[in-house]
Every structure is written in C-alpha cells, then in structure tokens.
Motif scaffolding. Structure first.
Motif, PDB file in Angstrom:
ATOM      1  N   GLN A  82       0.848  -1.191   0.000  1.00 63.40           N
ATOM      2  CA  GLN A  82       0.000   0.000   0.000  1.00 63.40           C
ATOM      3  C   GLN A  82       0.885   1.244   0.000  1.00 63.40           C
ATOM      4  OE1 GLN A  82      -1.851   1.124   3.686  1.00 63.40           O
ATOM      5  NE2 GLN A  82      -3.735   1.756   2.669  1.00 63.40           N
ATOM      6  N   THR A  83       0.729   2.093  -1.002  1.00 70.63           N
ATOM      7  CA  THR A  83       1.486   3.338  -1.069  1.00 70.63           C
ATOM      8  C   THR A  83       0.750   4.342  -1.938  1.00 70.63           C
ATOM      9  OG1 THR A  83       3.580   4.374  -1.741  1.00 70.63           O
ATOM     10  CG2 THR A  83       2.859   2.476  -3.031  1.00 70.63           C
ATOM     11  N   ALA A  84       0.903   5.613  -1.631  1.00 67.53           N
ATOM     12  CA  ALA A  84       0.380   6.687  -2.473  1.00 67.53           C
ATOM     13  C   ALA A  84       1.424   7.147  -3.489  1.00 67.53           C
ATOM     14  CB  ALA A  84      -0.054   7.867  -1.606  1.00 67.53           C
ATOM     15  N   PHE A  85       2.617   6.531  -3.463  1.00 65.31           N
ATOM     16  CA  PHE A  85       3.721   6.963  -4.323  1.00 65.31           C
ATOM     17  C   PHE A  85       4.335   5.760  -5.045  1.00 65.31           C
ATOM     18  CE2 PHE A  85       3.437   9.610  -0.516  1.00 65.31           C
ATOM     19  CZ  PHE A  85       3.178  10.846  -1.084  1.00 65.31           C
ATOM     20  N   PRO A  86       3.575   5.107  -5.908  1.00 67.37           N
ATOM     21  CA  PRO A  86       4.086   3.895  -6.569  1.00 67.37           C
ATOM     22  C   PRO A  86       5.277   4.148  -7.488  1.00 67.37           C
ATOM     23  CG  PRO A  86       2.010   4.589  -7.567  1.00 67.37           C
ATOM     24  CD  PRO A  86       2.194   5.423  -6.333  1.00 67.37           C
ATOM     25  N   ASP A  87       5.488   5.418  -7.900  1.00 69.32           N
ATOM     26  CA  ASP A  87       6.612   5.728  -8.782  1.00 69.32           C
ATOM     27  C   ASP A  87       7.879   6.099  -8.026  1.00 69.32           C
ATOM     28  OD1 ASP A  87       5.088   5.291 -11.096  1.00 69.32           O
ATOM     29  OD2 ASP A  87       4.292   7.334 -11.044  1.00 69.32           O
ATOM     30  N   HIS A  88       7.843   6.022  -6.700  1.00 65.14           N
ATOM     31  CA  HIS A  88       9.045   6.320  -5.928  1.00 65.14           C
ATOM     32  C   HIS A  88      10.158   5.333  -6.316  1.00 65.14           C
ATOM     33  CE1 HIS A  88      11.747   6.760  -2.486  1.00 65.14           C
ATOM     34  NE2 HIS A  88      11.119   7.872  -2.189  1.00 65.14           N
ATOM     35  N   PRO A  89      11.411   5.810  -6.456  1.00 61.61           N
ATOM     36  CA  PRO A  89      12.501   4.919  -6.858  1.00 61.61           C
ATOM     37  C   PRO A  89      12.617   3.665  -5.991  1.00 61.61           C
ATOM     38  CG  PRO A  89      13.237   7.198  -6.913  1.00 61.61           C
ATOM     39  CD  PRO A  89      11.866   7.215  -6.316  1.00 61.61           C
ATOM     40  N   LEU A  90      12.313   3.775  -4.715  1.00 57.89           N
ATOM     41  CA  LEU A  90      12.422   2.605  -3.834  1.00 57.89           C
ATOM     42  C   LEU A  90      11.592   1.444  -4.368  1.00 57.89           C
ATOM     43  CD1 LEU A  90      12.312   2.495   0.017  1.00 57.89           C
ATOM     44  CD2 LEU A  90      10.775   1.048  -1.282  1.00 57.89           C
ATOM     45  N   ALA A 103      21.206   0.881  -3.593  1.00 61.46           N
ATOM     46  CA  ALA A 103      22.318   1.333  -2.755  1.00 61.46           C
ATOM     47  C   ALA A 103      23.134   2.406  -3.478  1.00 61.46           C
ATOM     48  CB  ALA A 103      23.215   0.154  -2.384  1.00 61.46           C
ATOM     49  N   ARG A 104      23.363   2.231  -4.767  1.00 61.10           N
ATOM     50  CA  ARG A 104      24.104   3.242  -5.540  1.00 61.10           C
ATOM     51  C   ARG A 104      23.338   4.563  -5.582  1.00 61.10           C
ATOM     52  NH1 ARG A 104      25.342  -1.331  -8.809  1.00 61.10           N
ATOM     53  NH2 ARG A 104      23.579  -0.870 -10.186  1.00 61.10           N
ATOM     54  N   THR A 105      22.013   4.482  -5.722  1.00 61.88           N
ATOM     55  CA  THR A 105      21.192   5.699  -5.740  1.00 61.88           C
ATOM     56  C   THR A 105      21.267   6.434  -4.408  1.00 61.88           C
ATOM     57  OG1 THR A 105      19.651   4.796  -7.367  1.00 61.88           O
ATOM     58  CG2 THR A 105      18.831   6.570  -5.967  1.00 61.88           C
ATOM     59  N   ALA A 108      24.663   8.150  -3.936  1.00 59.74           N
ATOM     60  CA  ALA A 108      24.773   9.382  -4.735  1.00 59.74           C
ATOM     61  C   ALA A 108      24.022  10.524  -4.060  1.00 59.74           C
ATOM     62  CB  ALA A 108      24.235   9.128  -6.144  1.00 59.74           C
ATOM     63  N   GLU A 109      22.836  10.245  -3.522  1.00 58.73           N
ATOM     64  CA  GLU A 109      22.065  11.271  -2.820  1.00 58.73           C
ATOM     65  C   GLU A 109      22.815  11.755  -1.591  1.00 58.73           C
ATOM     66  OE1 GLU A 109      18.317   9.534  -1.914  1.00 58.73           O
ATOM     67  OE2 GLU A 109      17.550   9.664  -3.974  1.00 58.73           O
ATOM     68  N   ARG A 110      23.396  10.845  -0.848  1.00 58.89           N
ATOM     69  CA  ARG A 110      24.074  11.227   0.393  1.00 58.89           C
ATOM     70  C   ARG A 110      25.343  12.016   0.112  1.00 58.89           C
ATOM     71  NH1 ARG A 110      23.250   5.846   4.222  1.00 58.89           N
ATOM     72  NH2 ARG A 110      20.976   5.763   3.975  1.00 58.89           N
ATOM     73  N   ARG A 111      26.031  11.672  -0.967  1.00 57.75           N
ATOM     74  CA  ARG A 111      27.207  12.463  -1.337  1.00 57.75           C
ATOM     75  C   ARG A 111      26.792  13.890  -1.685  1.00 57.75           C
ATOM     76  NH1 ARG A 111      32.265  11.099  -3.256  1.00 57.75           N
ATOM     77  NH2 ARG A 111      31.669   8.933  -3.604  1.00 57.75           N
ATOM     78  N   GLN A 112      25.700  14.042  -2.445  1.00 61.09           N
ATOM     79  CA  GLN A 112      25.235  15.358  -2.853  1.00 61.09           C
ATOM     80  C   GLN A 112      24.782  16.191  -1.667  1.00 61.09           C
ATOM     81  OE1 GLN A 112      21.893  15.205  -5.538  1.00 61.09           O
ATOM     82  NE2 GLN A 112      22.155  17.309  -6.210  1.00 61.09           N
TER      83      GLN A 112
END
Length: 212
Positions: A82-90, A103-105, A108-112
């Motif tokens: 159940q989610t309201a955000f089915p297009d979320h990368p997760l 994990a790579r995604t 990259a977010e944490r480095r930025q």
C-alpha cells in the motif's frame, strides 16, 4: 510473546490451521511458512519522508525480507504494498530485487547532501520536564560551541519521538566532513556542557548516531 508461544503459533501456521497472519515486522524475520503465497504490507509511506535519512534504507530491507516470506520452494508468491507513491525509486528497485542499484542511488544522494558516510555527525540529546527547557539547554550549548572551520552546528529541534517516560526530548546536530576537526570540536566543547545552568534531566553526546 513468549518463545514457547511463538513456537506453538508457528506449528499452527505450518499445519494450515490458520489462513491469515496479522502482525508487525517481526513476521518478516526469517520464518519459513511453506504455504504462504501472499504478503500484504500496509502504510509504508511514513518512512519515505521521515526526518531520519536512513529510513528508506531500512524500509527497503524490510520489504525485501517480507517478499522473501511469500512463495517458498515451488510455490510462487505475490507481494502487495500500500502506497500513495508507486513511482518512488524505492518501489521500482524493489520490483527488480535490485538492492545494489538502490544502494548506488542512496550513496549518490548522500554524497550530494553531505550525509554519512561522506560526513561525520554528532548528536547532542537533551531530556527535560518541558520541551522549552530541553530546547533552552541546547540553544545555550550551541552558543558555547567553539569556532571550528569545517564544523557545522544546526538549530535545536524536538526529537522525532518527542516524549518518552514523561520527559520531553530535543536534539542538536553537529557535522563535518573531517573526522579530526569534529573530534577536536567535541573535545573542546564537552567541558562547556557540564557548566550549563539550569541543568536538564539528562543529556548525552551520540557520536555517529544511528537513530534521530
């Protein structure tokens, strides 16, 4: 639940005397129910926008665990989320069972965003009878923070779980990309914290905090 009671419940499930299991994430922890072919996970969206930057990482791991419970041996399984955000990368990575890609995604977010493991953090936690008292302690602590190049001191905020055991909880985040600079900062700052008045019920310094 007592260990013996859980063992008895497991035998009941394996004997196919129940059709539906309803529970918390403990049901995902490595249990083998050969005839379980459908898993339904409700209310996942809170972790997607949690103030804890590790929340989506934990959610991904938990969903992978739950998916492993549905469909064993030669029986195919289905997992409904159940989610309201089915297009979320997760969820896109989860559909592909692509742990390495997600994990790579995240890295990259944490480095930025200068988040661990690319920066080091210290969390000053305070508990007091009132939130105003806890925040006042942390604001005074921030005012006493030594000047240090490369070390950032953020504003005091209520903790995610703001009230525990009749005490109000707040926190102050400090971070730096340089471990040595952060260690020197804490070494100089620590004696100042002992002298802050009025005192709060409890305060602590959490180095490299795992929970916010």
């Amino acid at each position: 639940m007592r260990p013996r009671a859980w063992a008895e419940l497991g035998e009941t499930v394996r004997a196919r005397e129940v059709d539906i299991l309803l529970g918390t994430q403990m049901l995902a922890k490595g249990h083998d129910f050969p005839d379980m072919t459908l898993a339904l996970i409700l209310d996942t969206d809170g972790a997607l926008y949690s103030p804890d930057f590790r929340a989506t990482e934990r959610l991904f791991a938990q969903l992978m665990q739950v998916a492993g419970r549905a469909g064993r041996a030669d029986k195919p399984g289905r997992v409904l989320i159940q989610t309201a955000f089915p297009d979320h990368p997760l969820f896109r990575y989860l559909q592909r069972h692509d742990y390495a890609g997600y994990a790579r995604t995240l890295l990259a977010e944490r480095r930025q965003l200068d988040l661990p493991p690319f920066t080091r953090q210290v969390l000053l936690r305070a508990e007091a009878a009132t939130m105003d008292a806890a925040l006042a302690f942390l604001q005074r602590a921030a005012a006493l923070a030594p000047e240090s190049a490369g070390v950032s001191v953020f504003s005091a905020t209520p903790a995610a779980m703001a009230r525990v055991a009749n005490l109000e909880r707040a926190q102050l985040l400090i971070q730096s990309t340089q471990r040595q600079a952060l260690q020197a900062f804490v070494r100089d700052w620590r004696p100042q914290l002992d002298g802050i008045r009025p005192r709060v019920a409890h305060w602590s310094l959490d180095i490299d905090p795992l929970v916010f």
